[in-house]
Design a protein around this motif. Structure first.
Motif, mmCIF file in Angstrom:
data_model
loop_
_atom_site.group_PDB
_atom_site.id
_atom_site.type_symbol
_atom_site.label_atom_id
_atom_site.label_comp_id
_atom_site.label_asym_id
_atom_site.label_seq_id
_atom_site.Cartn_x
_atom_site.Cartn_y
_atom_site.Cartn_z
ATOM 1 N N VAL A 92 19.231 74.279 69.437
ATOM 2 C CA VAL A 92 17.798 74.222 69.938
ATOM 3 C C VAL A 92 17.965 75.028 71.030
ATOM 4 N N HIS A 93 16.601 75.940 71.197
ATOM 5 C CA HIS A 93 16.658 76.880 72.448
ATOM 6 C C HIS A 93 16.293 75.912 73.614
ATOM 7 N N ALA A 94 17.237 76.270 74.708
ATOM 8 C CA ALA A 94 16.915 75.390 75.876
ATOM 9 C C ALA A 94 17.727 76.212 77.166
ATOM 10 N N GLY A 95 17.392 76.220 78.213
ATOM 11 C CA GLY A 95 17.888 76.890 79.393
ATOM 12 C C GLY A 95 17.706 78.318 79.434
ATOM 13 N N ALA A 154 18.480 73.877 84.250
ATOM 14 C CA ALA A 154 19.462 72.942 83.839
ATOM 15 C C ALA A 154 19.129 71.689 83.180
ATOM 16 N N GLU A 155 18.051 71.035 83.885
ATOM 17 C CA GLU A 155 17.597 70.028 83.211
ATOM 18 C C GLU A 155 17.189 69.920 81.925
ATOM 19 N N SER A 156 16.518 71.151 81.427
ATOM 20 C CA SER A 156 16.022 71.200 80.141
ATOM 21 C C SER A 156 17.058 71.369 79.165
ATOM 22 N N VAL A 157 18.465 71.663 79.609
ATOM 23 C CA VAL A 157 19.695 71.779 78.670
ATOM 24 C C VAL A 157 20.081 70.334 78.647
ATOM 25 N N GLY A 161 20.672 77.280 72.114
ATOM 26 C CA GLY A 161 20.128 78.800 72.218
ATOM 27 C C GLY A 161 19.949 79.179 73.574
ATOM 28 N N HIS A 162 20.463 80.275 74.024
ATOM 29 C CA HIS A 162 20.542 80.777 75.395
ATOM 30 C C HIS A 162 21.229 79.742 76.239
ATOM 31 N N GLU A 193 22.950 76.689 86.764
ATOM 32 C CA GLU A 193 22.359 76.139 87.997
ATOM 33 C C GLU A 193 22.926 74.541 88.346
ATOM 34 N N ASP A 194 23.773 74.161 87.388
ATOM 35 C CA ASP A 194 24.191 72.753 87.480
ATOM 36 C C ASP A 194 25.563 72.659 87.158
#
Ligand SMILES: Nc1ncnc2[nH]cnc12
Ligand SMILES: [Zn+2]
Length: 320
Positions: free
Chosen positions: A185-188, A193-196, A209-210, A216-217
């Motif tokens: 899945v695309h994230a970050g 970082a929260e999204s990842v 993905g990425h 950042e964390d």
């Protein structure tokens, strides 16, 4: 030449301006709004997606997609690439008036031709578009779960990461996982970082993905390393989309030093004025990676590829 592999490229994003102009001529469409002087015209992520969507509308038949896949994969092979995994989007096919079955069949034919001509191996990852919302992504997952194809081995989600939350898509990813598809899945990329972390918790991918903004964390970076989550890093894309102001700030070397499994891919190469060969060259010149380090990137991609054991073994045997 270092042997290469990539596991993150969007097939519609692999269409060169020259190919799109040829398609536009064939269909009598004016593309001067999205292509100027042989280059795509966009200025930020939103206008990039719009430009990409307009270009994708010029691929309208099974043969158009066969040509796109064959052209892209043959170019990759000429750069020393033995494996390519690319994202497909049944939503884009439907928008161009093509059935998902014809779309996948055309792409598979292009993959067959490229393999016959060059030996390059490839697989497809079906995706939903995040900005289309949970129902759209569920529709994409349900389609591919109900219509399995031997060359579609994964499921993922692309699109605008600033919209919706990963948890909103848990059902779509469950449908795909239950159908035996591997998950990325695309994230970050556009979000931090929260999204990842949320994507890991709710969508349980093997790869991200990425994922670069995980840097950042520090606790998340440790988690990625401990859990062996592979990052599909696309440095040229990150610079083109201003995720980082320069390669000096790009976190790939720090992620790698922290033990995170990183790989190199081109994302949407002509949109970002790059190629897989250019990404490997960037890693050499900006990240100080030598041939052995670059080969490690290829090995990481092959080890993380969504292929059966026999195919993986055959690819690993080609790494020398
Ligand atoms: N870099 C990217 N991020 C998210 N969605 C995309 N679709 C095509 N390229 C993308
Ligand atoms: Zn991408």
């Amino acid at each position: 030449m270092v042997v290469k592999a990539e596991i993150h490229c969007h097939i519609e994003g692999a269409a060169s301006p020259a190919l799109v102009e040829a398609q536009a001529k064939k269909y009598g469409v004016d593309v001067s709004a999205i292509i100027r002087d042989g280059s795509y015209v966009w200025s930020d992520f939103t206008s990039f997606l719009r430009c990409y969507d307009v270009a994708s509308m010029l691929f309208r038949t099974e043969e158009d997609y066969a040509l796109l896949a064959e052209t892209y994969l043959s170019e990759l092979a000429a750069q020393g690439t033995i494996y390519s995994e690319f994202f497909i989007s049944t939503d884009h096919a439907v928008n161009a008036g093509l059935t998902p079955a014809a779309y996948i069949s055309g792409l598979a034919e292009g993959m067959r031709r490229a393999r016959e001509g060059t030996g390059i191996e490839s697989r497809m990852i079906a995706t939903g578009l995040r900005h289309e919302g949970p129902e759209g992504v569920e529709r994409a997952a349900r389609y591919i779960a109900a219509n399995p194809h031997p060359l579609v081995t994964g499921f993922g989600m692309a699109g605008d990461e600033r919209m919706h939350e990963p948890r909103d898509f848990a059902k779509a990813f469950d449908i795909a996982r239950d159908a035996g598809l591997a998950i990325t899945v695309h994230a970050g990329e556009l979000v931090g970082a929260e999204s990842v972390r949320e994507a890991l918790d709710h969508l349980v991918p093997a790869r991200i993905g990425h994922g670069v903004r995980a840097i950042e964390d520090p606790a998340l970076v440790e988690r990625l390393a401990a859990e062996g989550i592979v990052l599909e890093v696309c440095p040229g894309s990150n610079i083109a989309l201003s995720v980082y102001p320069s390669y000096a700030e790009h976190p790939l070397p720090r992620l790698r030093a922290a033990g995170v499994k990183v790989t190199l891919s081109s994302d949407d190469p002509p949109f970002f004025h790059t190629s897989l060969a250019q990404e490997y060259e960037t890693a050499r010149t900006h990240f100080g990676m030598d041939d052995a380090a670059l080969l490690e990137m290829t090995r990481n991609s092959v080890e993380a590829a969504f292929v059966d054991d026999a195919t993986r073994a055959a690819l690993l045997a080609r790494l020398g």
